[in-house]
Design a protein around this motif. Structure first.
Motif, PDB file in Angstrom:
ATOM      1  N   LYS A   1       0.821  -1.214   0.000  1.00 40.43           N
ATOM      2  CA  LYS A   1       0.000   0.000   0.000  1.00 40.43           C
ATOM      3  C   LYS A   1       0.861   1.272   0.000  1.00 40.43           C
ATOM      4  O   LYS A   1       0.653   2.176  -0.807  1.00 40.43           O
ATOM      5  CB  LYS A   1      -0.929   0.031   1.226  1.00 40.43           C
ATOM      6  CG  LYS A   1      -1.881  -1.148   1.318  1.00 40.43           C
ATOM      7  CD  LYS A   1      -2.801  -1.033   2.530  1.00 40.43           C
ATOM      8  CE  LYS A   1      -2.109  -1.133   3.884  1.00 40.43           C
ATOM      9  NZ  LYS A   1      -1.429  -2.427   4.127  1.00 40.43           N
ATOM     10  N   THR A   2       1.812   1.332   0.923  1.00 42.35           N
ATOM     11  CA  THR A   2       2.668   2.519   1.012  1.00 42.35           C
ATOM     12  C   THR A   2       3.462   2.679  -0.274  1.00 42.35           C
ATOM     13  O   THR A   2       3.648   3.803  -0.775  1.00 42.35           O
ATOM     14  CB  THR A   2       3.619   2.389   2.220  1.00 42.35           C
ATOM     15  OG1 THR A   2       2.822   2.344   3.410  1.00 42.35           O
ATOM     16  CG2 THR A   2       4.582   3.549   2.309  1.00 42.35           C
ATOM     17  N   THR A   3       3.901   1.565  -0.837  1.00 40.70           N
ATOM     18  CA  THR A   3       4.654   1.601  -2.090  1.00 40.70           C
ATOM     19  C   THR A   3       3.832   2.271  -3.193  1.00 40.70           C
ATOM     20  O   THR A   3       4.337   3.135  -3.920  1.00 40.70           O
ATOM     21  CB  THR A   3       5.039   0.160  -2.493  1.00 40.70           C
ATOM     22  OG1 THR A   3       5.767  -0.426  -1.419  1.00 40.70           O
ATOM     23  CG2 THR A   3       5.881   0.149  -3.748  1.00 40.70           C
TER      24      THR A   3
ATOM     25  N   LEU B   1       1.600  11.339   6.475  1.00 43.15           N
ATOM     26  CA  LEU B   1       2.160  10.039   6.843  1.00 43.15           C
ATOM     27  C   LEU B   1       1.591   9.526   8.161  1.00 43.15           C
ATOM     28  O   LEU B   1       0.831  10.209   8.835  1.00 43.15           O
ATOM     29  CB  LEU B   1       3.683  10.135   6.938  1.00 43.15           C
ATOM     30  CG  LEU B   1       4.359  10.490   5.607  1.00 43.15           C
ATOM     31  CD1 LEU B   1       5.834  10.728   5.813  1.00 43.15           C
ATOM     32  CD2 LEU B   1       4.114   9.397   4.579  1.00 43.15           C
ATOM     33  N   GLN B   2       2.045   8.320   8.519  1.00 42.20           N
ATOM     34  CA  GLN B   2       1.478   7.598   9.665  1.00 42.20           C
ATOM     35  C   GLN B   2       1.477   8.382  10.972  1.00 42.20           C
ATOM     36  O   GLN B   2       0.447   8.544  11.581  1.00 42.20           O
ATOM     37  CB  GLN B   2       2.202   6.267   9.838  1.00 42.20           C
ATOM     38  CG  GLN B   2       1.497   5.187   9.041  1.00 42.20           C
ATOM     39  CD  GLN B   2       2.298   3.923   8.879  1.00 42.20           C
ATOM     40  OE1 GLN B   2       3.223   3.668   9.644  1.00 42.20           O
ATOM     41  NE2 GLN B   2       1.946   3.133   7.910  1.00 42.20           N
ATOM     42  N   ASN B   3       2.627   8.830  11.406  1.00 46.48           N
ATOM     43  CA  ASN B   3       2.600   9.776  12.525  1.00 46.48           C
ATOM     44  C   ASN B   3       2.556  11.136  11.850  1.00 46.48           C
ATOM     45  O   ASN B   3       2.828  11.256  10.674  1.00 46.48           O
ATOM     46  CB  ASN B   3       3.816   9.604  13.428  1.00 46.48           C
ATOM     47  CG  ASN B   3       5.107   9.715  12.649  1.00 46.48           C
ATOM     48  OD1 ASN B   3       5.126  10.277  11.548  1.00 46.48           O
ATOM     49  ND2 ASN B   3       6.166   9.193  13.172  1.00 46.48           N
TER      50      ASN B   3
ATOM     51  N   MET C   1      -2.944  10.011   1.829  1.00 49.91           N
ATOM     52  CA  MET C   1      -2.830   9.734   3.260  1.00 49.91           C
ATOM     53  C   MET C   1      -2.416   8.286   3.466  1.00 49.91           C
ATOM     54  O   MET C   1      -3.074   7.381   2.947  1.00 49.91           O
ATOM     55  CB  MET C   1      -4.169   9.956   3.955  1.00 49.91           C
ATOM     56  CG  MET C   1      -4.701  11.364   3.848  1.00 49.91           C
ATOM     57  SD  MET C   1      -6.266  11.485   4.742  1.00 49.91           S
ATOM     58  CE  MET C   1      -6.625  13.228   4.528  1.00 49.91           C
ATOM     59  N   ASP C   2      -1.352   8.078   4.223  1.00 46.89           N
ATOM     60  CA  ASP C   2      -0.866   6.734   4.499  1.00 46.89           C
ATOM     61  C   ASP C   2      -1.171   6.352   5.946  1.00 46.89           C
ATOM     62  O   ASP C   2      -0.447   6.729   6.862  1.00 46.89           O
ATOM     63  CB  ASP C   2       0.642   6.647   4.248  1.00 46.89           C
ATOM     64  CG  ASP C   2       1.136   5.213   4.303  1.00 46.89           C
ATOM     65  OD1 ASP C   2       0.301   4.292   4.386  1.00 46.89           O
ATOM     66  OD2 ASP C   2       2.368   5.010   4.270  1.00 46.89           O
ATOM     67  N   GLU C   3      -2.243   5.628   6.157  1.00 51.35           N
ATOM     68  CA  GLU C   3      -2.682   5.220   7.494  1.00 51.35           C
ATOM     69  C   GLU C   3      -2.501   6.353   8.497  1.00 51.35           C
ATOM     70  O   GLU C   3      -1.808   6.203   9.499  1.00 51.35           O
ATOM     71  CB  GLU C   3      -1.896   3.982   7.944  1.00 51.35           C
ATOM     72  CG  GLU C   3      -1.943   2.885   6.895  1.00 51.35           C
ATOM     73  CD  GLU C   3      -1.725   1.498   7.455  1.00 51.35           C
ATOM     74  OE1 GLU C   3      -2.076   1.285   8.631  1.00 51.35           O
ATOM     75  OE2 GLU C   3      -1.221   0.650   6.711  1.00 51.35           O
ATOM     76  N   PRO C   4      -3.148   7.492   8.223  1.00 55.57           N
ATOM     77  CA  PRO C   4      -2.870   8.686   9.020  1.00 55.57           C
ATOM     78  C   PRO C   4      -3.370   8.582  10.454  1.00 55.57           C
ATOM     79  O   PRO C   4      -2.941   9.340  11.302  1.00 55.57           O
ATOM     80  CB  PRO C   4      -3.618   9.787   8.274  1.00 55.57           C
ATOM     81  CG  PRO C   4      -4.749   9.079   7.595  1.00 55.57           C
ATOM     82  CD  PRO C   4      -4.208   7.734   7.215  1.00 55.57           C
TER      83      PRO C   4
HETATM   84 MG   LIG Z   1       2.375   0.993   4.830  1.00 51.21          MG
END
Ligand SMILES: [Mg+2]
Ligand SMILES: Nc1ncnc2c1ncn2[C@@H]1O[C@H](COP(=O)(O)OP(=O)(O)O)[C@@H](O)[C@H]1O
Length: 243
Positions: free
Chosen positions: A44-46, A80-82, A153-156
């Protein structure tokens, strides 16, 4: 407006490459929202990094508004995530970081966005002095400060407690509707995908392919979680993920 065609991405060098993405196709029209959901480590992030221009595809193409993506673009923001805050910078400095890096600060600043997100009163504080919810909002302020037409948004909201998470999902929905950016949200959270995605792409285990496309046309209201359509989408996503 965003077109992803036959996207393949390998890590490592030819011969010893690890395929992370194996032929992903989709388009997203301007102002619409898309959620990508799939198991941890599936790619997913890729996919998201390749759309943001941080990672170049091994094969296939990505275009935004007709232009191939060859690197980061100023009309595309990434959360991003954090929240990605610098602990030694104030809320004001953190929120203005993107504008500073693009050379637009101080001609433009994040003042109006901080206002909109209810952060003006804490602009001189440091991240350690903020609640988790506030930190996420500073990250959102930074992303909105450049008035992007695409928000990635990556698992925000990973690692937030349920109530804070839902409150910020509500905020994302409101911002998507008022700012009218195109939204691509990566998540492993079924409820989040069902609440925020007009369309949801369920991905396979690595290497990522599209397992199923789930339409979710009735989303868009803050009370959507209470509806039968939402329950049905959540059930459908669970089914597809488990099979
Ligand atoms: Mg990821
Ligand atoms: N820099 C890298 N080098 C080699 N393999 C990587 C690299 N980054 C990610 N991977 C691998 O690619 C796969 C997909 O990673 P990622 O896109 O981060 O997955 P997700 O975001 O869905 O959890 C994972 O199996 C991961 O181990």
């Amino acid at each position: 407006m965003i077109e992803v065609r036959s996207l393949k991405i390998d890590y490592g060098s030819p011969g010893s490459a690890v395929r992370a993405v194996d032929g992903v196709d989709f388009t997203l029209d301007r102002g619409r929202s898309l959620a990508l959901i799939g198991p941890s480590g599936c790619g997913k992030t890729t996919i998201l990094f390749s759309i943001s221009g941080l990672l170049l595809p091994t094969e296939g193409t990505i275009t935004i508004s007709g232009t191939p993506v060859t690197g980061p673009r100023r009309d595309v923001a990434l959360i991003l995530q954090n929240a990605g805050l610098l602990p030694w910078k104030t809320v004001w400095q953190n929120a203005n970081l993107s504008l500073l890096l693009s050379g637009d600060y101080p001609k433009q600043d994040a003042g109006a966005v901080l206002d909109e997100l209810g952060l003006s009163e804490v602009k001189d504080r440091y991240p350690a002095e903020l609640s988790e919810g506030m930190k996420r909002r500073v990250g959102i302020a930074r992303a909105l400060s450049t008035a992007p037409s695409v928000m990635l948004m990556d698992e925000p909201l990973a690692s937030l407690d349920t109530l804070t998470r839902e409150r910020i999902q509500d905020l994302f929905l409101t911002l998507w509707r008022t700012h009218k950016f195109s939204l691509i949200l990566v998540t492993h959270d079924i409820e989040e995908a069902a609440f925020l995605g007009q369309e949801i792409l369920v991905l396979t285990e690595r290497p990522a392919r599209i397992k199923e496309r789930v339409e979710n046309p009735e989303m868009g209201g803050l009370d959507y979680r209470e509806s039968a359509a939402y329950t049905q989408t959540v059930r459908k996503l669970r089914e597809v993920l488990e099979k």
